[in-house]
Design an enzyme around this catalytic site. Structure first.
Site, PDB file in Angstrom:
ATOM      1  N   ASP A  21       0.833  -1.210   0.000  1.00  0.00           N
ATOM      2  CA  ASP A  21       0.000   0.000   0.000  1.00  0.00           C
ATOM      3  C   ASP A  21       0.868   1.260   0.000  1.00  0.00           C
ATOM      4  O   ASP A  21       1.993   1.250   0.511  1.00  0.00           O
ATOM      5  CB  ASP A  21      -0.917  -0.024   1.235  1.00  0.00           C
ATOM      6  CG  ASP A  21      -2.094   0.933   1.084  1.00  0.00           C
ATOM      7  OD1 ASP A  21      -2.321   1.447  -0.022  1.00  0.00           O
ATOM      8  OD2 ASP A  21      -2.782   1.163   2.100  1.00  0.00           O
ATOM      9  N   GLY A  24      -0.075   5.622  -4.259  1.00  0.00           N
ATOM     10  CA  GLY A  24      -0.680   6.916  -4.574  1.00  0.00           C
ATOM     11  C   GLY A  24      -0.053   8.031  -3.745  1.00  0.00           C
ATOM     12  O   GLY A  24       0.291   9.097  -4.283  1.00  0.00           O
ATOM     13  N   ARG A  34      -0.618   9.539  -9.858  1.00  0.00           N
ATOM     14  CA  ARG A  34      -0.714   8.258  -9.151  1.00  0.00           C
ATOM     15  C   ARG A  34      -0.106   7.111  -9.968  1.00  0.00           C
ATOM     16  O   ARG A  34       0.475   6.175  -9.424  1.00  0.00           O
ATOM     17  CB  ARG A  34      -2.181   7.931  -8.825  1.00  0.00           C
ATOM     18  CG  ARG A  34      -2.815   8.830  -7.774  1.00  0.00           C
ATOM     19  CD  ARG A  34      -4.273   8.435  -7.540  1.00  0.00           C
ATOM     20  NE  ARG A  34      -4.398   7.069  -7.043  1.00  0.00           N
ATOM     21  CZ  ARG A  34      -4.313   6.746  -5.758  1.00  0.00           C
ATOM     22  NH1 ARG A  34      -4.137   7.660  -4.836  1.00  0.00           N
ATOM     23  NH2 ARG A  34      -4.435   5.489  -5.391  1.00  0.00           N
ATOM     24  N   ASN A  69     -11.061  -2.491  -5.201  1.00  0.00           N
ATOM     25  CA  ASN A  69     -10.303  -1.597  -6.093  1.00  0.00           C
ATOM     26  C   ASN A  69     -10.993  -1.389  -7.455  1.00  0.00           C
ATOM     27  O   ASN A  69     -10.683  -0.442  -8.177  1.00  0.00           O
ATOM     28  CB  ASN A  69      -8.867  -2.102  -6.315  1.00  0.00           C
ATOM     29  CG  ASN A  69      -7.962  -1.945  -5.112  1.00  0.00           C
ATOM     30  OD1 ASN A  69      -7.048  -2.753  -4.893  1.00  0.00           O
ATOM     31  ND2 ASN A  69      -8.189  -0.910  -4.305  1.00  0.00           N
ATOM     32  N   ARG A 189       1.968  -4.896   6.197  1.00  0.00           N
ATOM     33  CA  ARG A 189       1.286  -3.854   5.430  1.00  0.00           C
ATOM     34  C   ARG A 189       2.134  -2.600   5.453  1.00  0.00           C
ATOM     35  O   ARG A 189       2.532  -2.129   6.524  1.00  0.00           O
ATOM     36  CB  ARG A 189      -0.107  -3.545   5.982  1.00  0.00           C
ATOM     37  CG  ARG A 189      -0.809  -2.484   5.101  1.00  0.00           C
ATOM     38  CD  ARG A 189      -2.266  -2.281   5.431  1.00  0.00           C
ATOM     39  NE  ARG A 189      -2.902  -1.432   4.413  1.00  0.00           N
ATOM     40  CZ  ARG A 189      -4.161  -1.510   4.022  1.00  0.00           C
ATOM     41  NH1 ARG A 189      -4.940  -2.420   4.568  1.00  0.00           N
ATOM     42  NH2 ARG A 189      -4.650  -0.710   3.104  1.00  0.00           N
ATOM     43  N   ARG A 195      -4.943  -1.794   8.823  1.00  0.00           N
ATOM     44  CA  ARG A 195      -6.169  -2.559   8.595  1.00  0.00           C
ATOM     45  C   ARG A 195      -5.883  -3.678   7.606  1.00  0.00           C
ATOM     46  O   ARG A 195      -4.840  -3.713   6.970  1.00  0.00           O
ATOM     47  CB  ARG A 195      -7.294  -1.644   8.095  1.00  0.00           C
ATOM     48  CG  ARG A 195      -6.975  -0.818   6.866  1.00  0.00           C
ATOM     49  CD  ARG A 195      -8.177   0.014   6.395  1.00  0.00           C
ATOM     50  NE  ARG A 195      -7.782   0.918   5.323  1.00  0.00           N
ATOM     51  CZ  ARG A 195      -7.505   2.215   5.497  1.00  0.00           C
ATOM     52  NH1 ARG A 195      -7.589   2.763   6.683  1.00  0.00           N
ATOM     53  NH2 ARG A 195      -7.143   2.962   4.466  1.00  0.00           N
ATOM     54  N   GLU A 208       1.259 -13.322  12.447  1.00  0.00           N
ATOM     55  CA  GLU A 208       1.827 -12.155  13.125  1.00  0.00           C
ATOM     56  C   GLU A 208       1.639 -10.968  12.182  1.00  0.00           C
ATOM     57  O   GLU A 208       1.901 -11.075  10.975  1.00  0.00           O
ATOM     58  CB  GLU A 208       3.322 -12.373  13.394  1.00  0.00           C
ATOM     59  CG  GLU A 208       3.614 -13.498  14.366  1.00  0.00           C
ATOM     60  CD  GLU A 208       3.068 -13.236  15.770  1.00  0.00           C
ATOM     61  OE1 GLU A 208       3.034 -12.066  16.192  1.00  0.00           O
ATOM     62  OE2 GLU A 208       2.663 -14.215  16.435  1.00  0.00           O
TER      63      GLU A 208
HETATM   64  C1  IPE Z   1      -5.576  -2.726  -0.269  1.00  0.00           C
HETATM   65  O1  IPE Z   1      -5.163  -1.409  -0.449  1.00  0.00           O
HETATM   66  C2  IPE Z   1      -5.530  -3.451  -1.567  1.00  0.00           C
HETATM   67  C3  IPE Z   1      -4.210  -3.624  -2.151  1.00  0.00           C
HETATM   68  C4  IPE Z   1      -3.067  -3.313  -1.621  1.00  0.00           C
HETATM   69  C5  IPE Z   1      -4.209  -4.222  -3.456  1.00  0.00           C
HETATM   70  P1  IPE Z   1      -6.211  -0.208  -0.560  1.00  0.00           P
HETATM   71  O2  IPE Z   1      -5.402   1.019  -0.628  1.00  0.00           O
HETATM   72  O3  IPE Z   1      -7.161  -0.455  -1.660  1.00  0.00           O
HETATM   73  O4  IPE Z   1      -6.973  -0.345   0.827  1.00  0.00           O
HETATM   74  P2  IPE Z   1      -7.948   0.660   1.599  1.00  0.00           P
HETATM   75  O5  IPE Z   1      -9.117   0.867   0.715  1.00  0.00           O
HETATM   76  O6  IPE Z   1      -7.195   1.918   1.856  1.00  0.00           O
HETATM   77  O7  IPE Z   1      -8.283  -0.058   2.861  1.00  0.00           O
HETATM   78  C1  IPE Z   2      -1.564   0.316  -3.419  1.00  0.00           C
HETATM   79  O1  IPE Z   2      -1.363   1.677  -3.426  1.00  0.00           O
HETATM   80  C2  IPE Z   2      -1.847  -0.225  -4.796  1.00  0.00           C
HETATM   81  C3  IPE Z   2      -3.226  -0.683  -5.001  1.00  0.00           C
HETATM   82  C4  IPE Z   2      -4.161  -0.706  -4.094  1.00  0.00           C
HETATM   83  C5  IPE Z   2      -3.557  -1.160  -6.323  1.00  0.00           C
HETATM   84  P1  IPE Z   2      -2.565   2.723  -3.387  1.00  0.00           P
HETATM   85  O2  IPE Z   2      -2.940   3.056  -4.795  1.00  0.00           O
HETATM   86  O3  IPE Z   2      -3.663   2.215  -2.540  1.00  0.00           O
HETATM   87  O4  IPE Z   2      -1.869   3.963  -2.702  1.00  0.00           O
HETATM   88  P2  IPE Z   2      -2.495   4.988  -1.664  1.00  0.00           P
HETATM   89  O5  IPE Z   2      -3.108   4.190  -0.561  1.00  0.00           O
HETATM   90  O6  IPE Z   2      -3.509   5.779  -2.422  1.00  0.00           O
HETATM   91  O7  IPE Z   2      -1.345   5.804  -1.211  1.00  0.00           O
HETATM   92 MG    MG Z   3      -4.075   2.423  -0.575  1.00  0.00          MG
END
Ligand code: IPE
Ligand code: IPE
Ligand code: MG
Length: 245
Positions: A21, A24, A34, A69, A189, A195, A208
């Protein structure tokens, strides 16, 4: 001693799962689109896949795209799907060079045709590799997986192929997308969120959990080794007392 040298090879997580994660936010911090975050995220994927194979982790599972997503802006979803196809094409060599088998979990039918074809191709080409199994969670949601499992088992009950009293944890495990994978030992994570976001709910029952503020595109080998060293210093009691272990 380097971080890698400090790792106890007898106490490695057998199954490491990562919620990648922060792509973005990484881009936003740099004033980039992004999409640049996602592109740089693929570099971290390669580094972490290679590092995991190098230290002999048998099962690595990466959360790449969740069922939720699909609700992102259409352009971002399209870009992520394109990136999946191009990464598979590009990384087949990394997988072969490192003797890694590719696997995928999730509602794969929902993926665009190109992505499905490329995925199937790489899975097929790497099926004899046996150093590490790399599982990509794509269009994956744990609730969808559990719902599918209940539906499939119900059909078997209805057709007298299984009786309700014989439904146990093994039967359930055998109907999950992860049927060929052991339980998760360590879940990492990145990006500071604490979460689970619908990832492997059943399979992380005794995992863990390790949360780090590092954003995914910045995640390196040494960050991974730090997480593993932290894991190795924990006492996994599985309900028992410390003295019983
Ligand atoms: C979880 O990340 C899904 C992936 C890493 C592919 P998100 O960025 O989509 O999760 P939320 O929506 O913030 O919980
Ligand atoms: C994880 O990065 C990649 C996917 C969920 C596909 P994000 O795109 O969720 O990045 P943030 O959470 O917006 O920073
Ligand atoms: Mg994210």
């Amino acid at each position: 001693m380097t971080l890698q040298e400090q790792i106890d090879t007898n106490k490695l997580p057998q199954h490491l799962a990562i919620i990648m994660d922060g792509n973005g936010r990484w881009a936003k911090q740099k004033g980039l689109f992004r999409s640049m975050g996602h592109e740089n995220g693929t570099k971290a994927v390669r580094e972490i896949v290679e590092a995991s194979a190098e230290i002999n982790i048998p099962f690595l599972t990466l959360y790449a795209f969740s069922t939720e997503n699909w609700n992102r802006p259409k352009l971002e979803v399209e870009l992520l799907m394109k990136l999946l196809v191009s990464s598979l094409k590009k990384e087949i060599k990394t997988l072969q060079d490192n003797n890694i088998k590719l696997n995928a979990i999730g509602n794969l039918e929902a993926l665009p045709k190109r992505a499905k074809m490329e995925l199937k191709d790489v899975i097929d080409q790497t099926k004899e590799n046996d150093r590490m199994t790399l599982t990509l969670a794509l269009s994956y949601g744990s609730r969808e997986e559990i719902t599918k499992t209940i539906r499939e088992i119900s059909v078997k009950v209805k057709n007298n192929l299984i009786s309700p009293e014989n439904i146990d944890e093994t039967v359930i495990n055998n109907h999950l997308y992860t049927q060929n994978l052991p339980d998760v030992d360590l879940l990492i994570r990145t990006s500071g969120e604490q979460r689970i976001s619908n990832f492997l709910l059943w399979q992380i029952a005794y995992a863990e959990l390790y949360f780090t503020d590092t954003l995914w595109p910045d995640y390196t080998k040494n960050h991974l080794f730090e997480a593993i060293l932290n894991y190795q210093n924990r006492e996994r009691r599985f309900g028992k007392t410390s003295e019983q272990l």
